[in-house]
Design a protein around this motif. Structure first.
Motif, PDB file in Angstrom:
ATOM      1  N   VAL A   1       0.874  -0.958  -0.036  1.00  0.00           N
ATOM      2  CA  VAL A   1       0.016   0.017  -0.020  1.00  0.00           C
ATOM      3  C   VAL A   1       0.975   1.293  -0.027  1.00  0.00           C
ATOM      4  N   HIS A   2       0.738   2.233  -0.854  1.00  0.00           N
ATOM      5  CA  HIS A   2       1.488   3.299  -1.057  1.00  0.00           C
ATOM      6  C   HIS A   2       0.220   4.566  -0.974  1.00  0.00           C
ATOM      7  N   ASP A   3       0.742   5.302   0.312  1.00  0.00           N
ATOM      8  CA  ASP A   3      -0.225   6.395   0.613  1.00  0.00           C
ATOM      9  C   ASP A   3       0.680   7.759  -0.161  1.00  0.00           C
ATOM     10  N   THR A   4      -0.195   8.450  -1.080  1.00  0.00           N
ATOM     11  CA  THR A   4       0.791   9.580  -1.701  1.00  0.00           C
ATOM     12  C   THR A   4      -0.292  10.599  -1.539  1.00  0.00           C
ATOM     13  N   PRO A   5      -0.312  11.161  -0.474  1.00  0.00           N
ATOM     14  CA  PRO A   5      -0.899  12.484  -0.523  1.00  0.00           C
ATOM     15  C   PRO A   5      -0.500  13.738  -1.305  1.00  0.00           C
ATOM     16  N   PRO A   6      -1.475  14.544  -1.824  1.00  0.00           N
ATOM     17  CA  PRO A   6      -2.739  14.379  -1.978  1.00  0.00           C
ATOM     18  C   PRO A   6      -3.305  13.828  -2.794  1.00  0.00           C
ATOM     19  N   ALA A   7      -2.705  12.689  -3.629  1.00  0.00           N
ATOM     20  CA  ALA A   7      -3.166  12.133  -4.901  1.00  0.00           C
ATOM     21  C   ALA A   7      -4.173  10.807  -4.457  1.00  0.00           C
ATOM     22  N   GLY A   8      -3.938  10.317  -3.156  1.00  0.00           N
ATOM     23  CA  GLY A   8      -4.608   9.354  -2.708  1.00  0.00           C
ATOM     24  C   GLY A   8      -3.805   8.085  -2.232  1.00  0.00           C
ATOM     25  N   THR A   9      -4.308   6.853  -2.646  1.00  0.00           N
ATOM     26  CA  THR A   9      -3.587   5.588  -1.996  1.00  0.00           C
ATOM     27  C   THR A   9      -3.293   4.404  -3.548  1.00  0.00           C
ATOM     28  N   SER A  10      -2.544   4.002  -3.476  1.00  0.00           N
ATOM     29  CA  SER A  10      -2.286   2.879  -4.465  1.00  0.00           C
ATOM     30  C   SER A  10      -1.993   1.600  -3.898  1.00  0.00           C
ATOM     31  N   TRP A  11      -2.810   0.403  -4.347  1.00  0.00           N
ATOM     32  CA  TRP A  11      -2.703  -0.896  -3.925  1.00  0.00           C
ATOM     33  C   TRP A  11      -1.877  -1.695  -4.976  1.00  0.00           C
ATOM     34  N   ARG A  12      -1.005  -2.275  -4.700  1.00  0.00           N
ATOM     35  CA  ARG A  12      -0.133  -3.166  -5.698  1.00  0.00           C
ATOM     36  C   ARG A  12      -0.578  -4.490  -5.310  1.00  0.00           C
ATOM     37  N   TYR A  13      -0.970  -5.133  -6.518  1.00  0.00           N
ATOM     38  CA  TYR A  13      -1.431  -6.471  -6.366  1.00  0.00           C
ATOM     39  C   TYR A  13      -0.278  -7.531  -6.835  1.00  0.00           C
ATOM     40  N   SER A  14       0.643  -6.822  -7.386  1.00  0.00           N
ATOM     41  CA  SER A  14       1.854  -7.778  -8.035  1.00  0.00           C
ATOM     42  C   SER A  14       3.094  -6.880  -7.722  1.00  0.00           C
ATOM     43  N   LYS A  15       4.229  -7.710  -7.581  1.00  0.00           N
ATOM     44  CA  LYS A  15       5.637  -7.377  -7.808  1.00  0.00           C
ATOM     45  C   LYS A  15       6.459  -8.268  -8.002  1.00  0.00           C
ATOM     46  N   SER A  16       7.659  -7.700  -8.362  1.00  0.00           N
ATOM     47  CA  SER A  16       9.023  -8.518  -8.877  1.00  0.00           C
ATOM     48  C   SER A  16       9.783  -8.910  -7.908  1.00  0.00           C
ATOM     49  N   PRO A  17       9.923  -9.934  -7.670  1.00  0.00           N
ATOM     50  CA  PRO A  17      11.417 -10.317  -6.613  1.00  0.00           C
ATOM     51  C   PRO A  17      12.593  -9.921  -7.305  1.00  0.00           C
ATOM     52  N   THR A  18      12.830  -9.887  -8.528  1.00  0.00           N
ATOM     53  CA  THR A  18      14.001  -9.590  -9.160  1.00  0.00           C
ATOM     54  C   THR A  18      14.056  -7.923  -9.501  1.00  0.00           C
ATOM     55  N   ASP A  19      12.897  -7.259  -9.521  1.00  0.00           N
ATOM     56  CA  ASP A  19      12.820  -6.007 -10.026  1.00  0.00           C
ATOM     57  C   ASP A  19      12.735  -5.708 -11.459  1.00  0.00           C
ATOM     58  N   SER A  20      12.315  -6.682 -12.356  1.00  0.00           N
ATOM     59  CA  SER A  20      12.484  -6.725 -13.451  1.00  0.00           C
ATOM     60  C   SER A  20      11.442  -7.667 -14.136  1.00  0.00           C
ATOM     61  N   HIS A  21      10.993  -6.901 -15.506  1.00  0.00           N
ATOM     62  CA  HIS A  21      10.169  -7.858 -16.368  1.00  0.00           C
ATOM     63  C   HIS A  21       8.787  -8.628 -15.497  1.00  0.00           C
ATOM     64  N   TYR A  22       7.906  -7.605 -15.320  1.00  0.00           N
ATOM     65  CA  TYR A  22       6.820  -8.426 -14.374  1.00  0.00           C
ATOM     66  C   TYR A  22       5.191  -7.726 -14.818  1.00  0.00           C
ATOM     67  N   SER A  23       4.386  -8.301 -14.571  1.00  0.00           N
ATOM     68  CA  SER A  23       3.119  -8.003 -14.802  1.00  0.00           C
ATOM     69  C   SER A  23       2.665  -7.066 -13.468  1.00  0.00           C
ATOM     70  N   LEU A  24       2.511  -5.744 -13.813  1.00  0.00           N
ATOM     71  CA  LEU A  24       2.322  -4.661 -12.955  1.00  0.00           C
ATOM     72  C   LEU A  24       0.706  -4.808 -12.748  1.00  0.00           C
ATOM     73  N   ARG A  25      -0.071  -4.833 -11.633  1.00  0.00           N
ATOM     74  CA  ARG A  25      -1.344  -4.857 -11.172  1.00  0.00           C
ATOM     75  C   ARG A  25      -1.488  -3.634  -9.968  1.00  0.00           C
ATOM     76  N   VAL A  26      -2.055  -2.623 -10.405  1.00  0.00           N
ATOM     77  CA  VAL A  26      -2.056  -1.816  -9.372  1.00  0.00           C
ATOM     78  C   VAL A  26      -3.798  -1.062  -9.160  1.00  0.00           C
ATOM     79  N   VAL A  27      -4.159  -0.856  -8.139  1.00  0.00           N
ATOM     80  CA  VAL A  27      -5.511  -0.166  -7.949  1.00  0.00           C
ATOM     81  C   VAL A  27      -5.235   1.165  -7.244  1.00  0.00           C
ATOM     82  N   ALA A  28      -5.662   2.391  -7.711  1.00  0.00           N
ATOM     83  CA  ALA A  28      -5.295   3.432  -7.352  1.00  0.00           C
ATOM     84  C   ALA A  28      -6.516   4.289  -6.870  1.00  0.00           C
ATOM     85  N   PHE A  29      -6.668   4.742  -5.699  1.00  0.00           N
ATOM     86  CA  PHE A  29      -7.989   4.989  -5.079  1.00  0.00           C
ATOM     87  C   PHE A  29      -7.735   6.647  -4.747  1.00  0.00           C
ATOM     88  N   SER A  30      -8.937   7.204  -5.133  1.00  0.00           N
ATOM     89  CA  SER A  30      -8.951   8.825  -4.820  1.00  0.00           C
ATOM     90  C   SER A  30      -9.055   9.232  -3.397  1.00  0.00           C
TER      91      SER A  30
END
Length: 103
Positions: A59-88
């Protein structure tokens, strides 16, 4: 076919082709499913998203933009399917991001 259809539906043709060129290293949240992720729409509340996908990995809180929830990540920080839901700030889905990220 299942993985290919998944990438084509969420990441488009570019994501499908890139996934063949680069070995993906995606880790998804425990409750994540690509079918459920496709059902997340702008205007949905946080509770609705949790019912569909479970808790996010990050979960990333980024005031004043809102909050982002990440449902995926890369253990190696490369080549992955990014899945994010951003909330106001009002707590509803503002944007759903799905793409194949190449680093």
């Amino acid at each position: 076919m299942g993985l290919s259809a998944h990438l084509l539906l969420l990441d488009g043709l570019d994501g499908l082709l890139l996934s063949f060129a680069f070995e993906p290293s995606t880790r998804f949240a425990p409750g994540y499913s690509w079918l459920a992720f496709r059902r997340v729409q702008p205007g949905m509340g946080r509770d609705e998203v949790v019912r569909l996908l479970g808790e996010p990995l990050v979960v990333h809180d980024t005031p004043p933009a809102g909050t982002s929830w990440r449902y995926s990540k890369s253990p190696t920080d490369s080549h992955y399917s990014l899945r994010v839901v951003a909330f106001s700030n009002s707590g509803v889905v503002a944007r759903v991001a799905h793409e194949y990220y190449v680093d």
